[in-house]
Design a protein around this motif. Structure first.
Motif, PDB file in Angstrom:
ATOM      1  N   ASP A  18       4.400   6.458  -6.324  1.00 64.23           N
ATOM      2  CA  ASP A  18       3.546   7.894  -6.260  1.00 64.23           C
ATOM      3  C   ASP A  18       3.473   7.995  -4.627  1.00 64.23           C
ATOM      4  O   ASP A  18       3.486   9.315  -4.076  1.00 64.23           O
ATOM      5  N   GLN A  19       3.018   6.984  -3.997  1.00 64.99           N
ATOM      6  CA  GLN A  19       2.719   7.147  -2.353  1.00 64.99           C
ATOM      7  C   GLN A  19       4.007   7.527  -1.737  1.00 64.99           C
ATOM      8  O   GLN A  19       3.986   8.102  -0.880  1.00 64.99           O
TER       9      GLN A  19
ATOM     10  N   THR B 267       4.180   2.095  -3.270  1.00 65.75           N
ATOM     11  CA  THR B 267       4.288   2.360  -4.773  1.00 65.75           C
ATOM     12  C   THR B 267       5.018   3.711  -4.782  1.00 65.75           C
ATOM     13  O   THR B 267       5.053   4.422  -4.004  1.00 65.75           O
TER      14      THR B 267
ATOM     15  N   LYS C   4       0.817  -1.118  -0.027  1.00 62.77           N
ATOM     16  CA  LYS C   4      -0.020  -0.153  -0.007  1.00 62.77           C
ATOM     17  C   LYS C   4       0.878   1.099   0.002  1.00 62.77           C
ATOM     18  O   LYS C   4       0.693   1.903  -0.583  1.00 62.77           O
ATOM     19  N   LEU C   5       1.883   1.316   0.972  1.00 62.48           N
ATOM     20  CA  LEU C   5       2.873   2.369   0.708  1.00 62.48           C
ATOM     21  C   LEU C   5       4.029   2.566   0.037  1.00 62.48           C
ATOM     22  O   LEU C   5       4.527   3.614  -0.290  1.00 62.48           O
TER      23      LEU C   5
ATOM     24  N   CYS D  15       4.185   8.163   7.383  1.00 63.74           N
ATOM     25  CA  CYS D  15       3.474   7.416   6.301  1.00 63.74           C
ATOM     26  C   CYS D  15       2.807   6.515   6.630  1.00 63.74           C
ATOM     27  O   CYS D  15       1.496   6.362   6.123  1.00 63.74           O
TER      28      CYS D  15
ATOM     29  N   GLN E 203       4.994  10.981  -1.937  1.00 65.22           N
ATOM     30  CA  GLN E 203       4.184  11.882  -1.262  1.00 65.22           C
ATOM     31  C   GLN E 203       4.588  11.849   0.325  1.00 65.22           C
ATOM     32  O   GLN E 203       4.393  12.948   0.978  1.00 65.22           O
ATOM     33  N   CYS E 204       5.001  10.716   0.698  1.00 62.90           N
ATOM     34  CA  CYS E 204       5.126  10.515   2.165  1.00 62.90           C
ATOM     35  C   CYS E 204       6.576  11.182   2.339  1.00 62.90           C
ATOM     36  O   CYS E 204       6.489  11.830   3.415  1.00 62.90           O
TER      37      CYS E 204
ATOM     38  N   HIS F 257      -1.376   7.316   6.099  1.00 64.71           N
ATOM     39  CA  HIS F 257      -2.070   6.685   4.939  1.00 64.71           C
ATOM     40  C   HIS F 257      -2.380   5.289   5.061  1.00 64.71           C
ATOM     41  O   HIS F 257      -2.527   4.367   4.275  1.00 64.71           O
ATOM     42  N   SER F 258      -2.582   5.209   6.197  1.00 60.18           N
ATOM     43  CA  SER F 258      -3.262   3.579   6.778  1.00 60.18           C
ATOM     44  C   SER F 258      -3.895   3.527   8.083  1.00 60.18           C
ATOM     45  O   SER F 258      -3.351   4.659   8.722  1.00 60.18           O
TER      46      SER F 258
END
Length: 342
Positions: free
Chosen positions: A155-156, A153, A150-151, A176, A159-160, A180-181
């Motif tokens: 792009d993710q 990728t 989930k974290l 992160c 962002q983090c 984001h979770s």
């Protein structure tokens, strides 16, 4: 991991102890890749010849700090993983595992198909006050496969990086995860950040069964590879204690200590406080991780022989423990040779 060529070269024996001959893959962002590309690739070959499935890669961005690279390596780990991969660990280059099987067993008790963020806190409460609740990186931050994918990728992950300070890798991971979770930190006993200074004899002689060691070549110094060689002979026996007579304790792989006033004067259920303060004049608290402590035993009340070498040949293990004498007073060195036979 994220580190430099020289530190990676220096770390081959310690990483090889726990990673050689395993199916785990080791991904390392090498910070000076662009300056030493040929040296790095040659070192990767040396790691692989040692039985380590090593992948040394360049930074994702030349402007990234080591902490940012430490987080971004997760994206490559996720790309190279398969359905058999259950856990992803983000480690320091001096994170050391005496024996990898207990780590596998401990993480295996959790459901890797759920979002899980697992690690250990720092022992010194001053670290918690300064940096907060998170998986401290020396012990390692462990993400379940569900959470890592989930974290992890690109792009993710980018962002983090934009949302967190660039030079605090543990905080990048924590923020992160939290932003984001829905995962929150699970503290797993047995992980040690070792935010402890100086003499860790009390820790190593306490009967502790650590999943990892950290800071062993900076904040304190210990020959961890020689110490943990015992695990290759007798399994999960590292630091296991044996009592001999009324005055002697063997802490396997670390020391033999002889107490002049006898063992009945010592509370062996408590860890001896031998290390120094990390945060100056602050009153340190360690009991929430290390339990109740006892006062240090002075050298005039004990004789301690420290491990210097371990050799295994067939069904025999030979350990040498050395006590340095006070040469100014004419005191000789003393050696205990311990022979184990299966």
């Amino acid at each position: 991991m994220a580190t430099t060529y020289n530190r990676l070269l220096d770390s081959l024996p310690s990483i090889g102890h726990w990673c050689s001959g395993r199916e785990s893959k080791l991904f390392v962002v090498v910070e000076d890749w662009f300056d030493r590309r040929e040296d790095v690739l040659e070192l990767q070959g040396t790691y692989r010849k040692s039985g380590i499935q090593a992948f040394f890669i360049e930074p994702f961005d030349r402007t990234h700090s080591t902490s940012q690279s430490h987080f971004m390596v997760l994206t490559r780990m996720v790309e190279e993983s398969g359905p058999e991969t259950e856990w992803f660990g983000l480690l320091d280059d001096d994170t050391f595992y005496p024996h990898l099987a207990p780590l596998s067993d401990a993480l295996g008790a959790f459901d890797h198909t759920q979002d899980m963020y697992v690690g250990g806190l720092a022992e010194d409460f001053g670290s918690i006050q300064n940096f907060g609740i998170m998986a401290y990186g020396g012990a390692g931050a462990y993400l379940s496969a569900a959470l890592a994918k989930k974290l992890g990728t690109v792009d993710q992950a980018v962002q983090c990086l934009q949302e967190s300070p660039p030079n605090l890798g543990d905080i990048i991971i924590r923020d992160c995860v939290y932003h984001h979770s829905r995962a929150r930190m699970t503290v797993l006993p047995g992980f040690y950040q070792h935010d402890l200074l100086g003499d860790l004899r009390g820790f190593f002689e306490s009967g502790v069964d650590p999943l990892n060691l950290h800071h062993w070549k900076s904040w304190y110094h210990a020959p961890v590879v020689e110490m943990a060689t015992a695990t290759k002979f007798c399994g999960n026996c590292f630091l296991q204690r044996w009592r001999f007579g009324n005055d002697t304790i063997l802490s396997n792989g670390y020391s033999v200590s002889v107490y002049s006033e006898g063992l009945d004067t010592i509370d062996l259920s408590k860890m001896e406080h031998t290390w120094g303060k990390l945060y100056g004049d602050q009153d340190p608290r360690y009991d929430y991780i290390l339990g109740s402590l006892r006062d240090m035993v002075s050298e005039d009340r004990r004789k301690t022989y420290y491990l210097k070498d371990t050799e295994i040949s067939g069904d025999t293990m030979r350990q040498l423990y050395l006590r340095k004498g006070d040469h100014r007073s004419g005191e000789l060195d003393e050696v205990v040779e311990l022979i184990w036979r299966k």
